[in-house]
Each structure stands twice: as structure tokens, then as C-alpha cells.
Scaffold this motif. Structure first.
Motif, PDB file in Angstrom:
ATOM      1  N   ILE A   1       2.608 -12.187  -3.971  1.00 33.62           N
ATOM      2  CA  ILE A   1       3.334 -12.184  -5.250  1.00 33.62           C
ATOM      3  C   ILE A   1       2.657 -11.269  -6.260  1.00 33.62           C
ATOM      4  N   SER A   2       1.346 -11.377  -6.375  1.00 31.89           N
ATOM      5  CA  SER A   2       0.604 -10.588  -7.348  1.00 31.89           C
ATOM      6  C   SER A   2       0.650  -9.097  -7.016  1.00 31.89           C
TER       7      SER A   2
ATOM      8  N   VAL B   1       3.847  -3.226  -7.876  1.00 35.35           N
ATOM      9  CA  VAL B   1       4.807  -2.232  -7.390  1.00 35.35           C
ATOM     10  C   VAL B   1       6.104  -2.280  -8.191  1.00 35.35           C
ATOM     11  N   ILE B   2       6.615  -3.465  -8.460  1.00 37.31           N
ATOM     12  CA  ILE B   2       7.855  -3.608  -9.230  1.00 37.31           C
ATOM     13  C   ILE B   2       7.664  -3.023 -10.628  1.00 37.31           C
ATOM     14  N   GLY B   3       6.513  -3.293 -11.238  1.00 35.45           N
ATOM     15  CA  GLY B   3       6.233  -2.726 -12.555  1.00 35.45           C
ATOM     16  C   GLY B   3       6.169  -1.213 -12.530  1.00 35.45           C
ATOM     17  N   GLU B   4       5.590  -0.650 -11.471  1.00 34.19           N
ATOM     18  CA  GLU B   4       5.514   0.812 -11.338  1.00 34.19           C
ATOM     19  C   GLU B   4       6.909   1.418 -11.163  1.00 34.19           C
TER      20      GLU B   4
ATOM     21  N   PHE C   1       0.824  -1.205   0.000  1.00 31.92           N
ATOM     22  CA  PHE C   1       0.000   0.000   0.000  1.00 31.92           C
ATOM     23  C   PHE C   1       0.864   1.264   0.000  1.00 31.92           C
ATOM     24  N   VAL C   2       1.931   1.249   0.784  1.00 33.15           N
ATOM     25  CA  VAL C   2       2.794   2.432   0.932  1.00 33.15           C
ATOM     26  C   VAL C   2       3.249   2.958  -0.418  1.00 33.15           C
TER      27      VAL C   2
ATOM     28  N   THR D   1       0.749   5.720  -3.584  1.00 36.12           N
ATOM     29  CA  THR D   1       1.366   7.014  -3.896  1.00 36.12           C
ATOM     30  C   THR D   1       1.796   7.110  -5.358  1.00 36.12           C
ATOM     31  N   ILE D   2       2.400   6.053  -5.893  1.00 31.45           N
ATOM     32  CA  ILE D   2       2.819   6.087  -7.300  1.00 31.45           C
ATOM     33  C   ILE D   2       1.608   6.176  -8.209  1.00 31.45           C
TER      34      ILE D   2
END
Length: 479
Positions: A206-207, A212-215, A152-153, A157-158
Motif C-alpha cells: 500500500i505504501s 507511484v500513484i502520486g507520481e 520498481f518499474v 524511471t519517473i
């Protein structure tokens, strides 16, 4: 007559033009919110077929602990959305990256403060006198939610940073891909490998972090050259006023989310608490999932110091913030009207779905006949709640909204729900009627507040905030 026809045609053209602008932002926002929240709903469905106690325990954690944490972080992140939207509208692009970094600093600290809620949730539920079996199981499940807390953090925000500059399509597609991945992993881990709770929660972790990694890849890979220029020490400037704005937003939003959490706790004190909690949580998740569709659309119309206040709608979004940043109060007001009419149509459509397919919906989440029957008995109240999700619109300064929530929810909704549920013995139906009464009162008050909103004053406030917190590009680089 010709003048009236020309005016009618002009209105149709304006509505069409505004709708296209709204949907440009709304579609990816809706896709992101519906699929991201959908992962929680899918997990509930898989866990519901594992066991009745597991379903009730998951419901306690998701609706109480997760909504508690998500409400605080989402509310605090809404300051980022407001400021980024106004800065983008005013063409102060360099400030968006600074606002994003400030929100990371604030939200990471908030996430750390919230950790004990998840670590000691089992003991907390026992202190609240929930059934021991449910409390123990909830304490185990809550530990699996800690990685979701920090998801969530960053994700919230992104997403607001990208949404403010009309680049949130990437978030929508990442979320949709993560949703498909989550369904696939849940089926493999739970249905095929029979991993139970670890399988269901592992699939969610995982999902979620796939998003987040993609962002991060999109952000750091150079796809936001004007708004992200790297990390800067300027992110530590003016943290206190933004923290104050974030806290006021977080408190305002949490007042609504804690309202439903209190109702779930009340359901846990009834006879046959496992069934009551399970049925109540299934209905709340259906409402919340439909709300994400409406809120995703309303994310296309955000005003300064105007924030989402309840599981209903709230004027607060990118289109409005952009227009306020440009100084165009008339366009901001018109955007709100178009968005409100559209979300009302959403509410009517999903109300019909809930009335017609209530029993079929229940069996998506559980194999227990008693739980399914309890969900079906709430179908009329559920459909009315879904309709209100699409109709309710409110606007106002956070402090005003907080007082409205306290009055309507906690002075009307909760007491009426307790009386009807326990004294009149209507059980969860009585609690739900109390909830609806509080929401209806809130809608009426917020409708009045919206009607009385001075949009020219909102423009001036947006301008003052931009001037107060603006850093020139040279100041940023030297910060």
C-alpha cells in the motif's frame, strides 16, 4: 600573499556555490531513497519480531530476489537518468518524455521476464540447498513481493525523469509521506491486528504504490508541461540502442548487488543458518540504508556513461550530466570533487554511530539474543563497511566497470571469504572480511580510473549521443 588569499576565498565561494546546486538536487533524492529503502528495513524489523525463521526467510528474498530484480531495473533505469540529464542540460526538453516512455517499455518487459524468480523462489532456494523451513517460508513471502517488483518499474524511471529536471522534490515528499504511512500501517496490521506476514507485506504494498500513484498524478496533471506532452509513438524509435545501454548498466550494477547475495547464500550453508542469515542480513540492510543516503547525494552529480557500481559511491548524476550536456567539463569535474568530500563526511559520521550503538541497532530488528549477539560481533567490520560507503568513488565506461567488479568481487572477495569463513572457520566474520577486501581493491582501482577520466572526452560523448538520438519537436509529433 594577497593572491593566495584571493584564490582561497574564490575556492570557498566555488565550493559553497556548487554545494548549494548539489543539495538542491541531493536533498529530495536522499529523502526519497532513504525513506523508500527504509520501508524495507522497517518491514524487516516487524517481521524479525514475528519469528526467527520468518526473519531469515525475508532476508533471503529481500537480499537475493529483490536486490536481483531491483539491481536489473535500477541499472536499466540509469540510462534514462543519463539521457534525460544530458537532454535537459542541452535544453532539448521535449526528449525527456520520450526517454521516459522508452524506459517504461523496456522495464515492463523486464519485469515480466523476472516474474518466475518470485513465483518459484521457494523451489529455487531448495535447489540451492538452503534449509527447507527457510526456503518454504521464503517462497511464501516472495509472492507478496510481486507488486513491489512492478512498483520498481514505474517509480525508478519517473524519479530519474523528474530528478533530471530538478523537480524531484515531489518524489522526496511523497516518499517521506509513504514512509510515515508504512510505519503506521505496519504497527496497526502487525502489532495491533496480529496479521503477521500478510500484515507486514500488505503495509509495504500500500505504501509503495502510494508513491507511484502520486507520481502519476504529478506527471499527468500538467506539472511538467515542457517535458511531458503526452504519449507518443516516438517512444518506439531507437529502442535497440537504449536497450543495449540499459542492459550494460543493469549488468554492471547487478554485479555488485549479486556479490552480497552470494555472500548471504554462503552464510546459509553454515551451522545454525537461521542465525547467520539473520545477522548478516541485518548488517547488510544497515549498510544499504546508509548507502542510500550517500547514493541519494551522489544522484546530484551524474556523468555520461558513468554509473553507480557498488554499494559504494559512483560518479553519476544530474549535476554532472547537466554540465556535460552544456559542454562544461571543468564544472562537471569540480562537482564530483565536492560531492565526494561530502559523502566521505557521511561515512565517518555513520561509522561512529555503528561502533557505539551496534547492540541497540540489533534489537531494533530482532528479539532473539543469539541473533543480536551475532550482529554485535560484526560491529567493527560493519563500521568499516559504512565508512567505505562514504569514501568509495568510481568512474568509467560500463564495460570497464563490469570488469573491475568481476576482478575485485568474484576473483578476490568471494574466494577469500570462502577460505576465511569455512577453512579458517571465522564463519560470517570471515565472509565479511572477504567482502571488505574485494571492496577495498575496487575502491583503489576506481580511484585510479576516476583520476584518469578525460572530462573533455566525456563532453564529446555526451554531445554525440544527444545528436544521435535527438528528435526535433516536429519529428516527435509526427512520430
Amino acid at each position: 600573499m594577497s593572491g593566495e588569499m584571493e584564490e582561497s576565498e574564490d575556492l570557498k565561494w566555488r565550493v559553497w556555490a556548487e554545494s548549494k546546486k548539489l543539495w538542491r538536487v541531493a536533498f529530495p533524492a536522499m529523502l526519497a531513497r532513504v525513506t523508500q529503502y527504509g520501508m524495507f528495513v522497517i518491514t524487516q524489523g516487524f517481521i524479525g519480531h514475528i519469528g526467527e525463521v520468518d526473519l531469515a526467510a525475508y532476508a533471503l528474498i529481500q537480499i537475493i530476489a529483490i536486490r536481483f530484480a531491483n539491481g536489473i531495473l535500477l541499472g536499466m533505469s540509469s540510462a534514462t537518468e543519463t539521457l534525460c540529464g544530458q537532454a535537459f542540460g542541452a535544453r532539448q526538453y521535449h526528449m525527456l518524455g520520450i526517454y521516459l516512455q522508452r524506459s517504461w517499455i523496456i522495464n515492463i518487459g523486464t519485469g515480466i521476464i523476472l516474474l518466475p524468480v518470485f513465483i518459484f523462489s521457494g523451489s529455487i532456494f531448495k535447489l540451492l540447498r538452503e534449509e527447507t523451513d527457510i526456503a518454504n517460508r521464503a517462497g511464501y513471502i516472495s509472492l507478496w513481493f510481486i507488486p513491489i517488483l512492478f512498483f520498481f518499474v514505474f517509480c525508478l524511471t519517473i524519479q530519474k525523469f523528474l530528478q533530471a529536471q530538478l523537480k524531484n522534490m515531489i518524489v522526496g515528499w511523497l516518499s517521506a509521506a509513504a514512509f510515515v504511512l508504512h510505519v503506521l500501517l505496519s504497527w496497526i496490521f502487525v502489532s495491533k491486528l496480529d496479521l503477521g506476514i500478510p500484515g507486514a507485506m500488505g503495509a509495504m504494498i500500500i505504501s509503495s504504490w502510494f508513491i507511484v500513484i502520486g507520481e502519476f498524478v504529478y506527471l499527468f496533471g500538467g506539472w511538467c508541461p515542457n517535458t511531458w506532452t503526452g504519449f507518443s509513438t516516438s517512444a518506439f524509435v531507437d529502442l535497440l540502442p537504449i536497450l543495449k545501454l540499459s542492459i550494460s548498466s543493469g549488468v554492471m550494477l547487478c554485479l555488485e548487488l549479486w556479490y552480497t547475495a552470494i555472500l548471504v547464500l554462503l552464510a546459509g550453508y553454515m551451522k545454525n543458518a537461521t542465525v547467520q542469515i539473520s545477522a548478516f542480513s541485518i548488517c547488510l540492510n544497515i549498510i544499504a540504508w546508509e548507502f542510500m543516503l550517500c547514493f541519494g547525494f551522489l544522484a546530484a552529480s551524474r556523468a555520461t556513461e558513468v554509473h553507480k557500481i557498488d554499494a559504494l559511491l559512483f560518479l553519476s548524476s544530474v549535476r554532472v550530466a547537466n554540465e556535460l550536456g552544456r559542454g562544461n567539463a571543468k564544472a562537471a569535474k569540480f562537482s564530483v570533487k565536492v560531492a565526494t568530500c561530502t559523502t566521505t563526511c557521511f561515512g565517518i559520521f555513520f561509522m561512529i554511530i555503528c561502533l557505539v550503538f551496534s547492540r541497540e541497532i540489533a534489537y531494533l530488528f530482532t528479539s532473539d539474543e543469539e541473533v543480536a549477539e551475532a550482529v554485535t560481533s560484526l560491529s567493527v567490520l560493519l563500521s568499516l563497511s559504512v565508512l567505505l560507503n562514504g569514501v568509495a568513488v568510481g568512474a568509467g565506461r560500463q564495460s570497464v566497470v563490469a570488469y573491475i567488479n568481476i576482478g575485485c568481487y568474484y576473483l578476490i572477495g568471494v574466494p577469500v571469504g570462502i577460505v576465511l569463513g569455512y577453512v579458517v572457520d571465522l564463519k560470517i566474520n570471515g565472509i565479511w572480511i572477504g567482502m571488505l577486501l574485494g571492496v577495498v581493491m575496487q575502491v583503489l582501482v576506481l580511484a585510479y580510473v576516476t583520476w584518469k577520466t578525460n572530462w573533455n572526452e566525456q563532453v564529446n560523448m555526451a554531445s554525440e549521443r544527444l545528436n544521435k538520438w535527438l528528435l526535433t519537436p516536429s519529428e516527435e509529433s509526427n512520430g
